[in-house]
Design a protein around this motif. Sequence first.
Motif, PDB file in Angstrom:
ATOM      1  N   GLY A 154       0.305  -1.596   0.150  1.00  0.00           N
ATOM      2  CA  GLY A 154       0.329  -0.093   0.094  1.00  0.00           C
ATOM      3  C   GLY A 154       1.249   0.989   0.111  1.00  0.00           C
ATOM      4  O   GLY A 154       0.564   2.839  -0.669  1.00  0.00           O
ATOM      5  N   LYS A 155       1.984   1.407   0.724  1.00  0.00           N
ATOM      6  CA  LYS A 155       2.673   2.749   0.504  1.00  0.00           C
ATOM      7  C   LYS A 155       3.565   2.621  -0.458  1.00  0.00           C
ATOM      8  O   LYS A 155       3.571   4.009  -1.157  1.00  0.00           O
ATOM      9  CB  LYS A 155       4.106   1.797   2.088  1.00  0.00           C
ATOM     10  N   ALA A 156       3.812   1.532  -1.121  1.00  0.00           N
ATOM     11  CA  ALA A 156       4.847   1.563  -2.741  1.00  0.00           C
ATOM     12  C   ALA A 156       3.668   2.057  -3.370  1.00  0.00           C
ATOM     13  O   ALA A 156       3.939   2.959  -4.342  1.00  0.00           O
ATOM     14  CB  ALA A 156       5.085   0.116  -2.776  1.00  0.00           C
ATOM     15  N   LYS A 157       2.265   1.776  -3.302  1.00  0.00           N
ATOM     16  CA  LYS A 157       1.378   2.312  -4.482  1.00  0.00           C
ATOM     17  C   LYS A 157       1.138   4.166  -4.066  1.00  0.00           C
ATOM     18  O   LYS A 157       0.791   4.595  -4.734  1.00  0.00           O
ATOM     19  CB  LYS A 157      -0.063   1.439  -4.407  1.00  0.00           C
ATOM     20  N   GLU A 158       1.446   3.938  -3.268  1.00  0.00           N
ATOM     21  CA  GLU A 158       0.364   5.038  -2.671  1.00  0.00           C
ATOM     22  C   GLU A 158       2.596   6.463  -3.151  1.00  0.00           C
ATOM     23  O   GLU A 158       1.454   7.803  -3.407  1.00  0.00           O
ATOM     24  CB  GLU A 158       0.312   5.609  -1.356  1.00  0.00           C
ATOM     25  N   ALA A 183      -5.941   2.978   1.011  1.00  0.00           N
ATOM     26  CA  ALA A 183      -6.451   2.042   1.513  1.00  0.00           C
ATOM     27  C   ALA A 183      -6.065   0.799   2.060  1.00  0.00           C
ATOM     28  O   ALA A 183      -6.724  -0.105   2.814  1.00  0.00           O
ATOM     29  CB  ALA A 183      -7.248   1.568   0.551  1.00  0.00           C
ATOM     30  N   GLN A 184      -5.035   0.359   1.218  1.00  0.00           N
ATOM     31  CA  GLN A 184      -4.614  -1.221   1.200  1.00  0.00           C
ATOM     32  C   GLN A 184      -3.616  -0.943   2.390  1.00  0.00           C
ATOM     33  O   GLN A 184      -3.253  -2.074   3.256  1.00  0.00           O
ATOM     34  CB  GLN A 184      -3.524  -1.375  -0.422  1.00  0.00           C
ATOM     35  N   HIS A 185      -3.083  -0.184   2.626  1.00  0.00           N
ATOM     36  CA  HIS A 185      -2.022   0.151   3.834  1.00  0.00           C
ATOM     37  C   HIS A 185      -3.354   0.523   5.326  1.00  0.00           C
ATOM     38  O   HIS A 185      -2.434  -0.436   6.050  1.00  0.00           O
ATOM     39  CB  HIS A 185      -1.086   2.020   4.130  1.00  0.00           C
ATOM     40  N   THR A 186      -4.706   0.860   5.058  1.00  0.00           N
ATOM     41  CA  THR A 186      -4.801   1.018   6.720  1.00  0.00           C
ATOM     42  C   THR A 186      -5.512  -0.531   6.417  1.00  0.00           C
ATOM     43  O   THR A 186      -5.644  -0.565   7.979  1.00  0.00           O
ATOM     44  CB  THR A 186      -6.129   1.724   5.806  1.00  0.00           C
ATOM     45  N   LYS A 187      -5.631  -0.988   5.169  1.00  0.00           N
ATOM     46  CA  LYS A 187      -6.413  -2.518   5.389  1.00  0.00           C
ATOM     47  C   LYS A 187      -4.818  -2.865   6.247  1.00  0.00           C
ATOM     48  O   LYS A 187      -5.693  -4.884   6.779  1.00  0.00           O
ATOM     49  CB  LYS A 187      -6.642  -2.810   3.832  1.00  0.00           C
ATOM     50  N   GLY A 188      -3.974  -3.065   5.996  1.00  0.00           N
ATOM     51  CA  GLY A 188      -2.843  -3.657   6.591  1.00  0.00           C
ATOM     52  C   GLY A 188      -2.471  -3.609   7.893  1.00  0.00           C
ATOM     53  O   GLY A 188      -2.535  -4.373   8.780  1.00  0.00           O
ATOM     54  N   HIS A 189      -3.231  -2.074   8.058  1.00  0.00           N
ATOM     55  CA  HIS A 189      -3.290  -1.652   9.782  1.00  0.00           C
ATOM     56  C   HIS A 189      -4.043  -2.666  10.412  1.00  0.00           C
ATOM     57  O   HIS A 189      -4.275  -3.694  12.300  1.00  0.00           O
ATOM     58  CB  HIS A 189      -3.215  -0.489   9.795  1.00  0.00           C
TER      59      HIS A 189
END
Length: 62
Positions: free
Chosen positions: A18-22, A39-45
């Motif tokens: 997610g961070k990479a995409k961001e 969104a993916q980063h938040t999902k990871g959290h």
Amino acid sequence: MKDSKTDKAEGTIDKIKGKAKEVFGKATDDKDTEAEGKAQHTKGHAKETKGKIKDTVKSVTS
């Protein structure tokens, strides 16, 4: 049901992806990719938190 280690590992992977995409979205001025990454980063959290909760419940009930 997945064990806590799996949830935490999947969460870490989602956070990294997610961070990479961001970052890529910001660098290319692509707002959709940037939002998808956030969104993916938040999902990871959330997945990591789920794994930590499972650990806590397991330690309390053991």
